[in-house]
Design a protein around this motif. Structure first.
Motif, PDB file in Angstrom:
ATOM      1  N   ASN A   1      82.551  50.902 -25.071  1.00 23.52           N
ATOM      2  CA  ASN A   1      81.477  49.932 -24.864  1.00 23.52           C
ATOM      3  C   ASN A   1      82.085  48.698 -24.200  1.00 23.52           C
ATOM      4  O   ASN A   1      83.307  48.601 -24.037  1.00 23.52           O
ATOM      5  N   PRO A   2      81.267  47.743 -23.772  1.00 20.68           N
ATOM      6  CA  PRO A   2      81.806  46.563 -23.079  1.00 20.68           C
ATOM      7  C   PRO A   2      82.851  45.802 -23.884  1.00 20.68           C
ATOM      8  O   PRO A   2      83.807  45.269 -23.309  1.00 20.68           O
ATOM      9  N   GLN A   3      82.702  45.764 -25.204  1.00 22.71           N
ATOM     10  CA  GLN A   3      83.659  45.017 -26.025  1.00 22.71           C
ATOM     11  C   GLN A   3      85.016  45.720 -26.073  1.00 22.71           C
ATOM     12  O   GLN A   3      86.067  45.069 -25.889  1.00 22.71           O
ATOM     13  N   THR A   4      85.020  47.029 -26.321  1.00 19.21           N
ATOM     14  CA  THR A   4      86.297  47.739 -26.389  1.00 19.21           C
ATOM     15  C   THR A   4      86.948  47.823 -25.006  1.00 19.21           C
ATOM     16  O   THR A   4      88.176  47.805 -24.892  1.00 19.21           O
ATOM     17  N   GLU A   5      86.125  47.876 -23.966  1.00 20.33           N
ATOM     18  CA  GLU A   5      86.692  47.905 -22.616  1.00 20.33           C
ATOM     19  C   GLU A   5      87.349  46.569 -22.276  1.00 20.33           C
ATOM     20  O   GLU A   5      88.450  46.529 -21.698  1.00 20.33           O
ATOM     21  N   THR A   6      86.698  45.469 -22.630  1.00 20.32           N
ATOM     22  CA  THR A   6      87.261  44.150 -22.355  1.00 20.32           C
ATOM     23  C   THR A   6      88.613  43.981 -23.043  1.00 20.32           C
ATOM     24  O   THR A   6      89.578  43.469 -22.447  1.00 20.32           O
ATOM     25  N   ALA A   7      88.708  44.430 -24.283  1.00 18.34           N
ATOM     26  CA  ALA A   7      89.975  44.337 -25.017  1.00 18.34           C
ATOM     27  C   ALA A   7      91.055  45.166 -24.335  1.00 18.34           C
ATOM     28  O   ALA A   7      92.211  44.735 -24.218  1.00 18.34           O
ATOM     29  N   LEU A   8      90.692  46.344 -23.863  1.00 14.37           N
ATOM     30  CA  LEU A   8      91.668  47.240 -23.256  1.00 14.37           C
ATOM     31  C   LEU A   8      92.110  46.748 -21.883  1.00 14.37           C
ATOM     32  O   LEU A   8      93.248  46.993 -21.456  1.00 14.37           O
ATOM     33  N   ARG A   9      91.238  46.046 -21.198  1.00 16.60           N
ATOM     34  CA  ARG A   9      91.588  45.536 -19.869  1.00 16.60           C
ATOM     35  C   ARG A   9      92.740  44.524 -19.909  1.00 16.60           C
ATOM     36  O   ARG A   9      93.347  44.241 -18.876  1.00 16.60           O
ATOM     37  N   GLN A  10      93.053  44.006 -21.082  1.00 18.87           N
ATOM     38  CA  GLN A  10      94.205  43.110 -21.190  1.00 18.87           C
ATOM     39  C   GLN A  10      95.493  43.822 -20.779  1.00 18.87           C
ATOM     40  O   GLN A  10      96.436  43.178 -20.295  1.00 18.87           O
ATOM     41  N   ALA A  11      95.534  45.136 -20.969  1.00 19.71           N
ATOM     42  CA  ALA A  11      96.720  45.903 -20.592  1.00 19.71           C
ATOM     43  C   ALA A  11      96.927  45.953 -19.075  1.00 19.71           C
ATOM     44  O   ALA A  11      98.007  46.344 -18.616  1.00 19.71           O
ATOM     45  N   LEU A  12      95.920  45.550 -18.320  1.00 22.72           N
ATOM     46  CA  LEU A  12      96.007  45.581 -16.864  1.00 22.72           C
ATOM     47  C   LEU A  12      96.342  44.215 -16.276  1.00 22.72           C
ATOM     48  O   LEU A  12      96.358  44.059 -15.062  1.00 22.72           O
ATOM     49  N   THR A  13      96.642  43.244 -17.130  1.00 23.15           N
ATOM     50  CA  THR A  13      96.926  41.889 -16.657  1.00 23.15           C
ATOM     51  C   THR A  13      98.415  41.736 -16.331  1.00 23.15           C
ATOM     52  O   THR A  13      99.269  42.509 -16.801  1.00 23.15           O
ATOM     53  N   LEU A  14      98.717  40.706 -15.543  1.00 23.74           N
ATOM     54  CA  LEU A  14     100.110  40.404 -15.232  1.00 23.74           C
ATOM     55  C   LEU A  14     100.880  40.048 -16.502  1.00 23.74           C
ATOM     56  O   LEU A  14     102.041  40.452 -16.667  1.00 23.74           O
ATOM     57  N   GLU A  15     100.247  39.340 -17.399  1.00 26.97           N
ATOM     58  CA  GLU A  15     100.919  38.915 -18.637  1.00 26.97           C
ATOM     59  C   GLU A  15     101.396  40.110 -19.450  1.00 26.97           C
ATOM     60  O   GLU A  15     102.547  40.157 -19.915  1.00 26.97           O
ATOM     61  N   VAL A  16     100.533  41.102 -19.638  1.00 25.39           N
ATOM     62  CA  VAL A  16     100.907  42.263 -20.450  1.00 25.39           C
ATOM     63  C   VAL A  16     101.873  43.167 -19.686  1.00 25.39           C
ATOM     64  O   VAL A  16     102.772  43.773 -20.281  1.00 25.39           O
ATOM     65  N   THR A  17     101.708  43.252 -18.365  1.00 20.71           N
ATOM     66  CA  THR A  17     102.665  44.025 -17.571  1.00 20.71           C
ATOM     67  C   THR A  17     104.062  43.447 -17.724  1.00 20.71           C
ATOM     68  O   THR A  17     105.045  44.176 -17.935  1.00 20.71           O
ATOM     69  N   ARG A  18     104.165  42.118 -17.645  1.00 21.95           N
ATOM     70  CA  ARG A  18     105.452  41.450 -17.852  1.00 21.95           C
ATOM     71  C   ARG A  18     105.972  41.709 -19.255  1.00 21.95           C
ATOM     72  O   ARG A  18     107.162  41.989 -19.454  1.00 21.95           O
ATOM     73  N   TRP A  19     105.100  41.621 -20.245  1.00 19.39           N
ATOM     74  CA  TRP A  19     105.485  41.848 -21.641  1.00 19.39           C
ATOM     75  C   TRP A  19     106.090  43.233 -21.830  1.00 19.39           C
ATOM     76  O   TRP A  19     107.082  43.394 -22.557  1.00 19.39           O
ATOM     77  N   GLN A  20     105.531  44.238 -21.180  1.00 22.83           N
ATOM     78  CA  GLN A  20     106.051  45.594 -21.354  1.00 22.83           C
ATOM     79  C   GLN A  20     107.508  45.693 -20.917  1.00 22.83           C
ATOM     80  O   GLN A  20     108.274  46.493 -21.469  1.00 22.83           O
TER      81      GLN A  20
END
Length: 288
Positions: free
Chosen positions: A151-170
């Motif tokens: 749903n829109p809420q779970t998708e929004t939370a998951l989209r954080q994995a596609l950000t530069l911040e989380v990519t750097r964190w990995q």
């Protein structure tokens, strides 16, 4: 200097990029990358293996320099990625090979091994999960929520994995000396993640990852029955796939070699020499 060829092959109508190095008559090692990267993650490992081995490192469809058709043009699943990889290896006349799997490369590699057990001469798992014990719950909580209800809420939370911040964190989490990791890595990956429509590709694969868990019992039986030589070399500080996932291989692969190094998810960026030493020693013993 090691000669590395950068090539393309058309497989099932899709253009796949791959790196190739080493003597064509030598034992083959296939390197399968994870999310959100590409064969770029192996750029420094390939020269350390190619003196003795024929090395092939493809980019999965939707990643790196391979084609990235829109989700309404291609059905992105791990089954589909494995089928493309299998057909690429057929096209390259590779019938027996050692597998190196990391992150997303693991479910692709597990499918290859289960489909053709006789083809796999050895397995190297570098933070490539095969057990429920390996999941770090904090990272996987939004993914599991998306599995249960898209749903829109779970998708929004998951989209954080596609950000530069989380990519750097990995790349940096679990690395004591962050200066060892080149910023090129996360900027390179984020640029490719940011291509128009690639977010939907990644969401499809996040959703399909749930289908990997029912595969685990079959994989464990394969490890027990085949007794394929197995090396697990993991970053012990990985907060995506915990070291318990590496230790669990010992339950099903007697004689498994397991090394926990003081790094994170992308171990090759900070501990290349140590990891390569483990890998070279293992391959020499397993393929002799």
């Amino acid at each position: 200097m090691t000669t590395i060829h950068h090539r393309y092959a058309t497989v099932r109508g899709q253009r796949l990029f791959y790196r190739e190095a080493g003597p064509s008559g030598a034992p083959t090692v296939v390197l399968l990358h994870g999310f959100p990267t590409s064969s770029f993650m192996f750029r420094n490992l390939i020269p350390l293996l190619a003196d003795r081995y024929h090395v092939i490192a493809p980019d999965h469809l939707g990643f790196g320099l391979s084609d990235a058709p829109a989700v309404d043009e291609f059905g992105y699943t791990f089954d589909a990625l494995a089928d493309l990889t299998a057909d690429l290896l057929v096209q390259l006349d590779v019938t027996r090979y050692a597998l190196y799997v990391q992150d997303y490369g693991a479910p692709v590699g597990w499918r290859l091994a289960l489909a053709d057990p006789a083809a796999v001469t050895a397995i190297i798992s570098q933070n490539g999960n095969a057990y429920e014990a390996g999941f770090a719950e904090a990272f996987w909580e939004p993914v599991r929520a998306y599995w249960q209800d898209r749903n829109p809420q779970t998708e929004t939370a998951l989209r954080q994995a596609l950000t530069l911040e989380v990519t750097r964190w990995q790349y940096l989490h679990g690395v004591a000396d962050e200066s060892l990791v080149s910023p090129d890595t996360w900027y390179h990956d984020f640029a490719l993640l940011s291509r128009p429509g690639n977010d939907l590709v990644q969401l499809r694969l996040f959703a399909d990852y749930a289908g990997n868990l029912p595969l685990y019992p079959k994989l464990h039986a394969y490890l027990r029955d085949s007794r394929v030589p197995l090396l697990a070399v993991w970053g012990r500080n990985d907060e995506i796939f915990r070291p318990a996932g590496a230790l669990a291989f010992a339950d099903d692969a007697p004689g498994a070699e397991i090394y926990l190094l003081d790094g994170g998810h992308f171990l090759l960026e900070s501990h290349l020499d140590a990891a390569a030493g483990c890998i070279r020693g293992f391959l020499e013993r397993a393929l002799s």
